[in-house]
Design an enzyme around this catalytic site. Structure first.
Site, PDB file in Angstrom:
ATOM      1  N   TYR A  41       0.840  -1.194   0.000  1.00 58.76           N
ATOM      2  CA  TYR A  41       0.000   0.000   0.000  1.00 58.76           C
ATOM      3  C   TYR A  41       0.878   1.247   0.000  1.00 58.76           C
ATOM      4  O   TYR A  41       2.056   1.209   0.369  1.00 58.76           O
ATOM      5  CB  TYR A  41      -0.956   0.030   1.199  1.00 58.76           C
ATOM      6  CG  TYR A  41      -0.304   0.093   2.561  1.00 58.76           C
ATOM      7  CD1 TYR A  41       0.280   1.265   3.042  1.00 58.76           C
ATOM      8  CD2 TYR A  41      -0.265  -1.028   3.388  1.00 58.76           C
ATOM      9  CE1 TYR A  41       0.875   1.323   4.298  1.00 58.76           C
ATOM     10  CE2 TYR A  41       0.325  -0.976   4.650  1.00 58.76           C
ATOM     11  CZ  TYR A  41       0.894   0.204   5.088  1.00 58.76           C
ATOM     12  OH  TYR A  41       1.492   0.268   6.323  1.00 58.76           O
ATOM     13  N   CYS A  42       0.284   2.358  -0.412  1.00 63.48           N
ATOM     14  CA  CYS A  42       0.886   3.677  -0.245  1.00 63.48           C
ATOM     15  C   CYS A  42      -0.091   4.505   0.587  1.00 63.48           C
ATOM     16  O   CYS A  42      -0.870   3.953   1.367  1.00 63.48           O
ATOM     17  CB  CYS A  42       1.221   4.323  -1.588  1.00 63.48           C
ATOM     18  SG  CYS A  42      -0.214   4.619  -2.661  1.00 63.48           S
ATOM     19  N   TRP A  43      -0.076   5.818   0.439  1.00 62.81           N
ATOM     20  CA  TRP A  43      -0.920   6.663   1.294  1.00 62.81           C
ATOM     21  C   TRP A  43      -2.404   6.459   1.007  1.00 62.81           C
ATOM     22  O   TRP A  43      -3.204   6.208   1.904  1.00 62.81           O
ATOM     23  CB  TRP A  43      -0.527   8.126   1.102  1.00 62.81           C
ATOM     24  CG  TRP A  43      -1.448   9.117   1.742  1.00 62.81           C
ATOM     25  CD1 TRP A  43      -2.141  10.095   1.105  1.00 62.81           C
ATOM     26  CD2 TRP A  43      -1.792   9.244   3.123  1.00 62.81           C
ATOM     27  NE1 TRP A  43      -2.898  10.826   2.002  1.00 62.81           N
ATOM     28  CE2 TRP A  43      -2.695  10.315   3.256  1.00 62.81           C
ATOM     29  CE3 TRP A  43      -1.424   8.540   4.276  1.00 62.81           C
ATOM     30  CZ2 TRP A  43      -3.236  10.708   4.482  1.00 62.81           C
ATOM     31  CZ3 TRP A  43      -1.958   8.929   5.490  1.00 62.81           C
ATOM     32  CH2 TRP A  43      -2.843  10.008   5.584  1.00 62.81           C
ATOM     33  N   TYR A  70      -3.020   3.297   3.031  1.00 64.92           N
ATOM     34  CA  TYR A  70      -2.886   3.503   4.482  1.00 64.92           C
ATOM     35  C   TYR A  70      -4.062   4.287   5.035  1.00 64.92           C
ATOM     36  O   TYR A  70      -4.571   3.980   6.118  1.00 64.92           O
ATOM     37  CB  TYR A  70      -1.581   4.241   4.786  1.00 64.92           C
ATOM     38  CG  TYR A  70      -1.464   4.685   6.220  1.00 64.92           C
ATOM     39  CD1 TYR A  70      -0.954   3.831   7.188  1.00 64.92           C
ATOM     40  CD2 TYR A  70      -1.906   5.951   6.629  1.00 64.92           C
ATOM     41  CE1 TYR A  70      -0.871   4.223   8.520  1.00 64.92           C
ATOM     42  CE2 TYR A  70      -1.831   6.348   7.952  1.00 64.92           C
ATOM     43  CZ  TYR A  70      -1.311   5.485   8.890  1.00 64.92           C
ATOM     44  OH  TYR A  70      -1.258   5.874  10.198  1.00 64.92           O
TER      45      TYR A  70
END
Length: 367
Positions: free
Chosen positions: A96-98, A125
């Site tokens: 995952y990223c932001w 996230y």
């Protein structure tokens, strides 16, 4: 890209204790992450800042192009190799990223180009964090909380560890909850702590019936604040009160804060620096309650504590600490406990020594 797997089953991810590849920058990761997450950023903090500035000034296409220039050549190969290694070691993991956007989609595609199909978290996230905040509120509506209370040194944490239906808030906070409770290891970030608490409640309620037993805590555990909705529910929860005679309490404090804590400092910092740091931390803890003790009592206790450390160093006998421990319990902690207990709204379910409280909880609360 459209055929690559995406997951939004956040509940199942946390129940299964999923492993995460966190692609956010190191600064984002340090601000808050999840248990089981490893920081393997697509961009450094500086690179992310450059791309963000470019996005604001020149738009998305220019920002994407800059990102590809920054993460290129040997550096891209090195980062792709690290992602591939992680994915092979954790084939059941997720990335995952932001917000589940360009960063995670880019890395997911680069992994696919290497022959590794790795699932991405929808919403990233931010979505996982929102789920945990909402889930803690839901868990607290469903859970029946019971607090283990008692004077300092009665061994409340020992009761928590003896009960399978209990959660160790101090363990999650990496702090023993008093002015002297600093551990050699740093505390997590506030967000990390909140995430861990929510996940612990989620897992506990899914796996066990019966109440959730917690140690009675104040608003803060070290520098970390209890989630406010949890604190409010704890305020009204029924109590199991642990009682032990003074000398037994002195023995517990001696074991926890001198023997065990001293050994942990020595293990982490060595046999020379460790004892010095241990001593300094306990003296700092005493200095932190100077105003409540009063100047004269604080100075006398400080001198006694320093003398005890000197004698322990020369004789190798930790029992020399009993004097200041006993005085601190009687003069400071016992009056404070009486006041704090009076502020609790919950009813008293049972009162007894540690083993009696454990036996009561096992027979009456988890039967």
């Amino acid at each position: 890209m459209a055929d690559l797997p995406v997951s939004a089953d956040y509940r199942r991810l946390f129940l299964d204790e999923a492993v995460f590849m966190d692609l956010r920058s190191p600064g984002e990761f340090a601000h808050g992450a999840f248990p089981g997450a490893t920081s393997l950023p697509l961009m450094t903090d500086e690179e992310r800042a450059q791309v963000g500035t470019c996005y604001k000034q020149r738009g998305q296409d220019a920002a994407i192009a800059l990102g590809h220039r920054l993460v290129a050549g040997d550096e891209r190969e090195r980062r792709v190799a690290a992602w591939c290694e992680f994915a092979r070691r954790h084939p059941q993991g997720y990335l995952y990223c932001w917000r589940g956007g360009l960063r995670s989609q880019t890395v997911q595609q680069w992994l696919a180009d290497e022959g590794i199909v790795y699932p991405r978290i929808e919403g990233g996230y931010k979505a996982l964090r929102r789920f945990l905040l909402e889930e803690l509120a839901h868990s607290l509506q469903q859970a029946r909380l019971v607090l283990v209370s008692g004077r300092t040194g009665t061994g409340k944490t020992r009761v928590i560890h003896a009960l399978q239906g209990a959660l160790d808030l101090e363990g999650m906070a990496r702090h023993r909850g008093s002015s002297f409770g600093h551990l050699p290891e740093p505390q997590p970030s506030q967000i990390d702590f909140e995430n861990a608490v929510s996940i612990a409640f989620l897992q506990q309620l899914a796996r066990r019936s019966g109440p959730v037993v917690l140690e009675d805590e104040g608003r803060l555990i070290g520098r970390l604040a209890l989630p406010e909705n949890l604190r409010q529910h704890m305020q009204q929860a029924p109590l199991l009160v642990v009682e032990e005679p003074l000398e037994e309490r002195v023995a517990v404090i001696l074991d926890d804060y001198i023997n065990d804590l001293g050994a942990r400092y020595a293990l982490r910092h060595g046999t020379v620096e460790g004892p010095a740091l241990h001593r300094a931390r306990l003296l700092e803890g005493l200095d932190g309650i100077r105003k409540r003790l009063g100047g004269a009592r604080h100075q006398a206790l400080r001198a006694t504590m320093e003398q005890a450390f000197d004698l322990q160093h020369s004789r190798g006998d930790p029992q020399v600490h009993r004097g200041w421990i006993r005085e601190l319990l009687e003069a400071y902690y016992d009056p404070m406990y009486s006041y704090q207990l009076a502020q609790r709204d919950g009813t008293e379910l049972f009162r007894g020594n540690r083993q009696q409280v454990v036996d009561y909880a096992r027979s009456q609360l988890f039967c």
